[in-house]
Structure formats: structure tokens, C-alpha cells
Motif scaffolding. Sequence first.
Motif, PDB file in Angstrom:
ATOM      1  N   GLY A 400      -5.146 -11.950  16.669  1.00  0.00           N
ATOM      2  CA  GLY A 400      -5.331 -10.778  17.512  1.00  0.00           C
ATOM      3  C   GLY A 400      -4.521  -9.576  17.071  1.00  0.00           C
ATOM      4  N   ASP A 401      -3.926  -9.637  15.883  1.00  0.00           N
ATOM      5  CA  ASP A 401      -3.147  -8.512  15.345  1.00  0.00           C
ATOM      6  C   ASP A 401      -4.102  -7.607  14.568  1.00  0.00           C
ATOM      7  N   ARG A 402      -4.797  -6.724  15.288  1.00  0.00           N
ATOM      8  CA  ARG A 402      -5.839  -5.899  14.677  1.00  0.00           C
ATOM      9  C   ARG A 402      -5.269  -4.930  13.637  1.00  0.00           C
ATOM     10  N   GLY A 403      -4.094  -4.422  13.906  1.00  0.00           N
ATOM     11  CA  GLY A 403      -3.510  -3.455  12.982  1.00  0.00           C
ATOM     12  C   GLY A 403      -3.223  -4.059  11.614  1.00  0.00           C
ATOM     13  N   ARG A 404      -2.568  -5.221  11.600  1.00  0.00           N
ATOM     14  CA  ARG A 404      -2.234  -5.836  10.306  1.00  0.00           C
ATOM     15  C   ARG A 404      -3.458  -6.477   9.645  1.00  0.00           C
ATOM     16  N   ALA A 405      -4.431  -6.857  10.461  1.00  0.00           N
ATOM     17  CA  ALA A 405      -5.689  -7.329   9.883  1.00  0.00           C
ATOM     18  C   ALA A 405      -6.364  -6.184   9.126  1.00  0.00           C
ATOM     19  N   ALA A 406      -6.338  -4.996   9.735  1.00  0.00           N
ATOM     20  CA  ALA A 406      -6.926  -3.818   9.074  1.00  0.00           C
ATOM     21  C   ALA A 406      -6.119  -3.429   7.843  1.00  0.00           C
ATOM     22  N   LEU A 407      -4.776  -3.546   7.919  1.00  0.00           N
ATOM     23  CA  LEU A 407      -3.943  -3.208   6.766  1.00  0.00           C
ATOM     24  C   LEU A 407      -4.215  -4.160   5.610  1.00  0.00           C
ATOM     25  N   ALA A 408      -4.315  -5.455   5.891  1.00  0.00           N
ATOM     26  CA  ALA A 408      -4.615  -6.428   4.834  1.00  0.00           C
ATOM     27  C   ALA A 408      -5.977  -6.135   4.204  1.00  0.00           C
ATOM     28  N   THR A 409      -6.937  -5.751   5.028  1.00  0.00           N
ATOM     29  CA  THR A 409      -8.273  -5.406   4.521  1.00  0.00           C
ATOM     30  C   THR A 409      -8.211  -4.137   3.682  1.00  0.00           C
ATOM     31  N   ALA A 410      -7.401  -3.171   4.106  1.00  0.00           N
ATOM     32  CA  ALA A 410      -7.223  -1.949   3.323  1.00  0.00           C
ATOM     33  C   ALA A 410      -6.607  -2.269   1.959  1.00  0.00           C
ATOM     34  N   GLU A 411      -5.619  -3.163   1.947  1.00  0.00           N
ATOM     35  CA  GLU A 411      -5.010  -3.593   0.680  1.00  0.00           C
ATOM     36  C   GLU A 411      -6.064  -4.208  -0.234  1.00  0.00           C
ATOM     37  N   ARG A 412      -6.903  -5.037   0.357  1.00  0.00           N
ATOM     38  CA  ARG A 412      -7.960  -5.695  -0.427  1.00  0.00           C
ATOM     39  C   ARG A 412      -8.892  -4.676  -1.067  1.00  0.00           C
ATOM     40  N   TYR A 413      -9.403  -3.743  -0.250  1.00  0.00           N
ATOM     41  CA  TYR A 413     -10.363  -2.773  -0.788  1.00  0.00           C
ATOM     42  C   TYR A 413      -9.696  -1.791  -1.749  1.00  0.00           C
TER      43      TYR A 413
END
Length: 465
Positions: A400-413
Motif C-alpha cells: 500500500g506504499d503508493r509513493g515508493r511503488a511509483a518511485l520504483a517504477t520511475a527508476e525502472r522506466y
Amino acid sequence: MAEAIRPRRAWGSFIVRLLMLLSLSFAMMSRPALAQSILRDAETESLFHDMSAPLVEAAGLRPKDVEIVLIHDKSINAFVAGGQVVYVHSGLIAAADNANEVQGVIAHELGHIAGGHVVRFGEGMKMATGIMLLSLLLGAAAMAAGAGEAGAGILAAGQQAALGKFLAFSRVQESSADQAGASYLHKAGISGRGSIAFFKRLQNQEFRLAIPQEDSYGRTHPLSGERIQILENAYKNDAAWNTKTDPALEDRFQRVKAKLAGFVEDPRTTLIRYPETDKSVPARYARAYAWHKSAYPDRSMAEVDSLLRDRPNDPYFLELKGQVLLESGHPEEALASLRDAVSRAPDQPLISALFGHALIATEKPDNFPEAKKVLRSAIGRDNSNPFAWYQLGIVYDREGDRGRAALATAERYNLEGVPRLALANAEHAMQNIARGTPDWIRAQDIAMVSRTAISREGKKGDGVK
């Protein structure tokens, strides 16, 4: 009016020919490595590091700063493209008979790095362009004076001279890298036999392609025969000429070569090259990958189990067992092998990332804390792995940590070179992570880099229009 257009056509012809030559240049420096498929494997990367470390030190560089990266490309080649990275084609590994041959190639490429040839590449272009511009002005002047044929002749001669100047510059760079590579082999106490053997293999290709052997004029590289002639005496007089490659290193190379064949080649080709009658470690390793690619997990597992009976503590055999089980739909069964592999090779982040993936694939919430710990450890050692970031993003999302989920996805892309998706996720992360924290600052950095990349893409698009 027709006469006025001719200089532009000549100039355009020169540019086209020069760009074609650039695509075949000594270091393939005009090829963006990231546009090709990079193959990542813990065992292969460990081997590359160990076999190149003495050469890197001999070149006056630091082993931790130099990367040897494997590219999925069937051609027999290696190149540098800036920084301290040597790109090696999978076709080169397949063609090499032994580790010493690959060391000879790596030594040559290190010569390009230590010599700053990527940076100096523009010098050759500048000289060639200067000659062409001068001939363009003189040719245009002659045409304006009514001497159309003379002007065209000046342009043609200038074009030829410019190309010749660039090619000569490239050959000098290649010869310089050859000499530097030979000196690194000498300092490291590594035989030059492999280097000579590899050049002879390239020479045989030139014979098959009917490339004239009298003169290297018109080529970016010296002819292989010329290179052999220059290097052979130096190598044979070197004290290391009869030095044998460390048997353990050679065994590791043969394993990696077979493993690579099983991974990239058509399974039928692999099974013909490594028949069931061949019970060697490399052959069983290759067949394990070939059967796995062919969707025969039982036959693949039989080969893996036979390898583990001989070497039960080998982390790479354990990794393969876990991979086969995981990719065959049995993540729970894969955990024991992968956990064991990680414990025996804790410095291999690619294995840790695979273990984290298996933990998540069990779909058991109790496994997510361990998965997060393992993946964060993997990224701590190697933050350039998009797959590890993707898996970590899944864990954060499940928590449920949406912010760090988005950050990890940003790192990936960001790593995958998709700036628009990297920007969208970085901005989402900034909205859900406390302002001023390290994670928020990292999201801001990705957003800034992504905006710059998007802007650059837009300018290129405008230029095409």
C-alpha cells in the motif's frame, strides 16, 4: 542552376559514405549499445571481471571502474562506446575456442579506452571534414568561373582525400590499440597466443569474403594479416608466450560459453552441438538451458540435478534449478534452491533479484517482507537492474506504499529509456512521498532528467519535419 547544385550533391555523397564507414569503425562508436539487447548473467559477469582484472590493472585502470558487458549479437565483434565499458558480442564468445582468445580481444579494447580513442574520434572527423570543405570551396569557385569539369574533379579528389584521411586515422587508432593490448598482456603475464589465434580466425573470414590482402587502404582496420605480422614476433619473444591459462578460469569460460549457447541459440542447434552422449559439465549445462527453452522442464531438471550431484554447492547450478522451477510455474519449490544460491553467492545481485521475484510469485503475503529485504539488498549492489526495480515496485504496491511503488517504477522506466513513463511515475511519487526526504529528492531528479529527455526527443522530431 544545375552546376550550383552539384557541389551539394558531392557533399551529400561524402557524408553518406563517411557515415557508412563510421558504422563500421574500429570501436563501433556510432552504435548505441543500449539499442541492442544486453544479456545479464551473474556467472558470466563474474567471469568477465576475473579474466579482465589483471589486464585492466596493466592498463592503469581500476577493475571496479571497468565493465565488460555482453551484447546479444551473432557477429564476432567487441567495441567501446564511451566511458570505461567494453561491449562484447555473444558471437565472439561463441567463436572463441578458449578464454585466452577473449582476453586478447579485451586487451585490445582496453587499449582504446586507455588511449582515449572515443574522445579523439572527433579529431579524425574534423580533419576529414576540413579537407572536404576546402575542396567544396575550390570546386565551387572553379564552377563559378565556368570550369565545371575542373570543379567536379576538385570535388571528387577532395572527397577521396577526406575519406582516405579518415580511414588512415582509424587504422592508426587500431594499430595503437593493438600495441597497447600487447603491452597489457605482457604486463599481466598472459600469453598472446589467443590474440594471434583470433586474428587468424578473422583473416580466414577475409579470405572467404575475397577481401584483397595486399593493402589495407580503403579500410577502417588494418588487414588481419598485417596485424598478425606486427604482433606475432612480439608475442613469441615474450616470456608469457608459453604460459597456460589458469585451468579453473578456462573451465569457467567453457561453462559460460556452453550456457550462452543454450540460452541464445535454437535448442535444436544446441542439442546437436552438445549431444546426450557428451556428459561433460558444459554439455549438460547447455542442454539444461536448451530443454528449458523447449518447454521440457523435466528433461531440463534432470540435467540440472546431474550437475548438482557433482557440485551440490555451486551457486549458479542452484540458481538455474530455481529458475527452471520458477519459470515452470513452481515458485514455492524454487525458493529453497534460490535461497541457497543467494547464501553461497551473496555478492551476486542478479541472483538475489531472481530470489525476490520467486518470493513475490508465491503470492503469499508472509514472503513479501523477505522479498523487500532481498530486493533492496540487490539494488544496493546494482541499482541499474530494471527487473529488480519492477519487482520492488510490486512489493511496495502490495504494502500500500503508493509513493515508493511509483518511485520504483520511475527508476525502472528511467533505466529502460522511457522518459514519459518515468516522468509520470516520478511526479506521482513526489505527490505521495514526504517532501525533502531522500526518496522525494530522487523522484525529483528522475523527473528533471525525464523532462530533459522528452524535450530533446521533441526537438529531434521537429528537425525531422
